[in-house]
Design an enzyme around this catalytic site. Sequence first.
Site, short mmCIF file in Angstrom:
data_model
loop_
_atom_site.label_atom_id
_atom_site.label_comp_id
_atom_site.label_asym_id
_atom_site.label_seq_id
_atom_site.Cartn_x
_atom_site.Cartn_y
_atom_site.Cartn_z
N GLU A 122 9.40 19.69 4.52
CA GLU A 122 8.02 19.70 4.72
C GLU A 122 7.24 18.55 5.23
O GLU A 122 7.80 17.37 4.94
CB GLU A 122 7.15 20.15 3.45
CG GLU A 122 8.20 20.23 2.15
CD GLU A 122 7.70 20.55 0.84
OE1 GLU A 122 6.80 19.73 0.49
OE2 GLU A 122 7.95 21.39 0.28
N LYS A 124 5.32 15.01 5.12
CA LYS A 124 5.00 14.09 4.08
C LYS A 124 3.69 13.63 4.51
O LYS A 124 3.33 12.89 5.19
CB LYS A 124 6.07 12.79 4.33
CG LYS A 124 5.77 11.89 3.11
CD LYS A 124 6.90 11.06 3.02
CE LYS A 124 6.83 10.06 1.64
NZ LYS A 124 5.64 9.25 1.69
N ASP A 126 0.35 11.77 4.00
CA ASP A 126 -0.01 10.42 3.55
C ASP A 126 -1.47 10.49 2.60
O ASP A 126 -2.26 10.22 3.19
CB ASP A 126 -0.44 9.56 4.90
CG ASP A 126 -0.21 8.30 4.66
OD1 ASP A 126 0.25 8.05 3.46
OD2 ASP A 126 -0.44 7.44 5.35
N TYR A 233 3.28 20.75 -3.86
CA TYR A 233 4.88 20.88 -3.63
C TYR A 233 5.87 20.67 -4.49
O TYR A 233 6.67 20.72 -4.23
CB TYR A 233 4.74 19.87 -2.17
CG TYR A 233 4.32 18.43 -2.69
CD1 TYR A 233 4.74 17.79 -3.82
CD2 TYR A 233 3.31 17.72 -2.24
CE1 TYR A 233 4.67 16.43 -4.13
CE2 TYR A 233 3.00 16.35 -2.44
CZ TYR A 233 3.64 15.79 -3.18
OH TYR A 233 3.33 14.54 -3.84
N LYS A 321 11.14 9.13 7.61
CA LYS A 321 9.94 8.59 8.40
C LYS A 321 9.96 8.90 9.78
O LYS A 321 10.91 8.54 10.42
CB LYS A 321 9.78 7.03 7.72
CG LYS A 321 9.64 7.00 6.37
CD LYS A 321 8.30 7.15 5.98
CE LYS A 321 8.15 7.07 4.50
NZ LYS A 321 7.63 5.59 4.47
N CYS A 415 -3.88 -30.81 8.89
CA CYS A 415 -4.45 -29.45 8.30
C CYS A 415 -5.92 -29.44 9.05
O CYS A 415 -6.66 -30.12 9.04
CB CYS A 415 -4.89 -29.66 6.75
SG CYS A 415 -5.96 -28.45 5.91
N CYS A 418 -8.83 -30.04 5.96
CA CYS A 418 -9.24 -31.15 5.61
C CYS A 418 -8.67 -32.63 6.49
O CYS A 418 -9.00 -33.52 6.30
CB CYS A 418 -8.45 -31.39 4.28
SG CYS A 418 -6.93 -31.54 3.95
N CYS A 433 -0.05 -28.76 4.04
CA CYS A 433 -0.98 -29.59 3.92
C CYS A 433 -0.72 -30.65 2.83
O CYS A 433 -0.45 -30.05 1.76
CB CYS A 433 -2.35 -29.08 3.84
SG CYS A 433 -3.74 -30.31 3.29
N CYS A 439 -8.10 -31.23 -0.45
CA CYS A 439 -8.12 -30.25 0.59
C CYS A 439 -9.20 -29.03 0.06
O CYS A 439 -8.77 -28.50 -0.87
CB CYS A 439 -7.04 -29.71 0.88
SG CYS A 439 -7.28 -28.36 2.21
S1 IVH Z 1 8.04 15.61 -3.10
C1 IVH Z 1 10.28 13.01 -6.92
N1 IVH Z 1 6.89 16.38 -1.16
O1 IVH Z 1 5.45 10.96 -1.02
C2 IVH Z 1 9.11 12.88 -5.71
N2 IVH Z 1 6.23 14.32 -1.74
O2 IVH Z 1 7.12 8.52 -1.29
C3 IVH Z 1 8.76 14.29 -5.20
N3 IVH Z 1 4.57 13.08 -0.54
O3 IVH Z 1 5.14 10.29 -4.57
C4 IVH Z 1 7.95 14.15 -4.31
N4 IVH Z 1 4.12 14.44 0.80
O4 IVH Z 1 2.97 11.43 -3.18
C5 IVH Z 1 6.93 15.30 -1.82
N5 IVH Z 1 5.75 17.40 0.66
C6 IVH Z 1 5.80 16.23 0.03
C7 IVH Z 1 5.14 15.10 0.04
C8 IVH Z 1 5.27 14.05 -0.72
C9 IVH Z 1 3.93 13.32 0.35
C10 IVH Z 1 4.15 11.94 -1.44
C11 IVH Z 1 4.34 11.96 -2.94
C12 IVH Z 1 5.35 11.05 -3.41
C13 IVH Z 1 5.76 10.05 -2.22
C14 IVH Z 1 6.99 9.62 -2.14
#
Ligand code: IVH
Length: 687
Positions: A122, A124, A126, A233, A321, A415, A418, A433, A439
């Site tokens: 799924e 991730k 932000d 999630y 990532k 620097c 000063c 410096c 300074c």
């Molecule tokens: S599962 C035990 N699923 O990423 C941790 N996290 O870097 C379970 N996050 O703290 C997290 N999308 O805030 C999970 N689909 C997703 C996510 C997700 C974003 C964030 C979450 C977590 C952080 C970890």
Amino acid sequence: MKPVNVLTSDEAIDELEFLAAELARHDHAYHQNDAPEITDAEYDALRRRNTAIEARFPTLVRDGSPSKRIGGKPATGFAKLTHRVPMLSLDNAFDAADFSEFCDRVRRFLGLKDGVLAMVGEPKIDGLSISLTYRDGVLQQAATRGDGSEGEDVTANVRMISAVPPKLAGRAPALIEIRGEIFMTKADFLALNIAQAAAGQKLFANPRNAAAGSLRQLDPEITKTRPLSLFAYAMGEATTRPADTHSGWLVQLKDWGFEVNPLWEKLESRAAAAQFQTKIGAQRANLPYDIDGVVYKIDDLALQARLGFVGRAPRWAIAWKFPAEQASTVLEDILIQVGRTGALTPVAALTPVNVGGVLVSRASLHNQDEIARLDARIGDTVVLQRAGDVIPQIVEVLKDKRPAGSTPYVFPQTCPVCGSLAIRPQDEVVVRCTGGLTCPAQTEERLIHFVSRLAFDIEGLGDKSIREFHAEGLVKGPADIFRLPEHEAAIGKREGWGELSARNLSAAIRARQTIGLARFIYSLGIRRIGEANAKLLARHYTSFANWRAQMADAVQIGSEARSDLGSILRIGAAIAEELVEFFAEPRNLATVDEVAGFLTIEDAAAPSGDASALAGKIIVFTGSLETLTRQEAKAMAENLGARVTDSVSKKTDIVVLGADAGSKARRAAELGVRTMTEAEWRDLAGS
Ligand code: IVH
């Protein structure tokens, strides 16, 4: 940077100190101020370095070590809530090889050779994670992640978010905790910033900060006006498990009325996961919200339970990532900033450019060597990289675009603030410096440090005010901070202040005139005396009067005070040197006294080790220990004030015998030295 395996223990002490302070600062910037200063990748690199050094020098690991914390401490202003199931973080993969390693690790751990290992992928998101507790299907409590074990109670605010169902639709367990990500869409973020600008309010750097800032409002009515979204999630605590796979659980979440990211897929092989990664990566720019990778989770919840956790992260999931975003632009100038300890830090001034949705005009160049390594010259076209957040890195100079006649950058030898000579000590990367207290830049940064959160923590006195007060001569040195209440009326008339905030400032200053010794020592901003070393010193010297007298004496070479300072466990020679240098300057001693005149400095508690039965004892471990590694055993002993040596002599107080103890056990018997088993040792050490 030196490889970890060649660091001396003194260097390790220094670097751990530095890393602890840096990581604490960045945690604070990210979690409390919602305004990160470095990229996620840079942050991860700092953490990895910290872990690597601690792994090599386990006795240097301290209670407050960054490796024992996740994220930031809860911010003030909200009640704290303890997570009954900790909210953890995720390990990262950056390429297919890392991902494959994750799959191997999982299989090895489970003893699974072949067969399908189903995963769910799924996006991730932000945003910021949230924990929602429902009792009998009714929303009862909402908490932020905070440091993973303790978060902030944001229930009142979360009730204002329409994406959070106040009641679960259909049947629900007696108690269930649902976790997810609160975020803001890109469109909502842009609209919010336009409205903020029109109202003369601060702009948010990116959607994540906007979401965090909107949720963590002390007034829930403000949260109500902000367009926050949620994807659910995960599950925390639950009286009954509503599904036995993660994919089944996502379906259940939808049935209860939550939004679940629609892009999730069940994946049955590494190849399928790699394809999914490419597919989501291609969609990324066009998605209505920011994502920074894909999270892969083992689908079977029973397997998840077996896999469990290591450190801060589950073994059953990984965040793969996306590669960092890049853009090129022109390096218009190299600016030099002068820090609290006189360090000259070069900063790149760039023609503003959009890197992955963020307009960038500054980047750190770190130090003189970095400029030389890149051979960065003013007028060059450079490649910028941003891996998640605000301040990006220059990764490369495009030499073929270099204007004719350009010359290598010459690092200043004086620097810029000063004019004092700036020197680079042998074996160091930083140019400093030499102006010290004369300074203005150093003085200003020291003042900022003096009132900062881990020092005097004076509410209402931010960097900006300090800079203004200093520039105008209202605050020349730290003692003047305590004279500010005398100027309350004048401060109240200043732009942006007003009577009430001036009165609050006076009250905040007075409230801090009683301070613990450790904080006081830290507040002085002596190089290498970060939070942890300040605590060590405070515990060793216990009272301000004693510390001050000892420091004044330690300036003399060969004095008892100097050798006492050198003997403090974990205060290395380099740190002792800095203290001596600081106190050798009469003006510093005068400043310390002047400040102390305004304060009640509370004594620190002596280390528990001094009172322990093991303080000062000499201990030898021999044979193989069963429940402890050698390093752990040694650290335990040292924490209790004992010394650990390798060979048994008449001076040895205790020999701890592991299995197959050989000649050392015999020697102990011959000399009549006390021996004990590992279990007896654990009893004695109280663990
Ligand atoms: S599962 C035990 N699923 O990423 C941790 N996290 O870097 C379970 N996050 O703290 C997290 N999308 O805030 C999970 N689909 C997703 C996510 C997700 C974003 C964030 C979450 C977590 C952080 C970890």
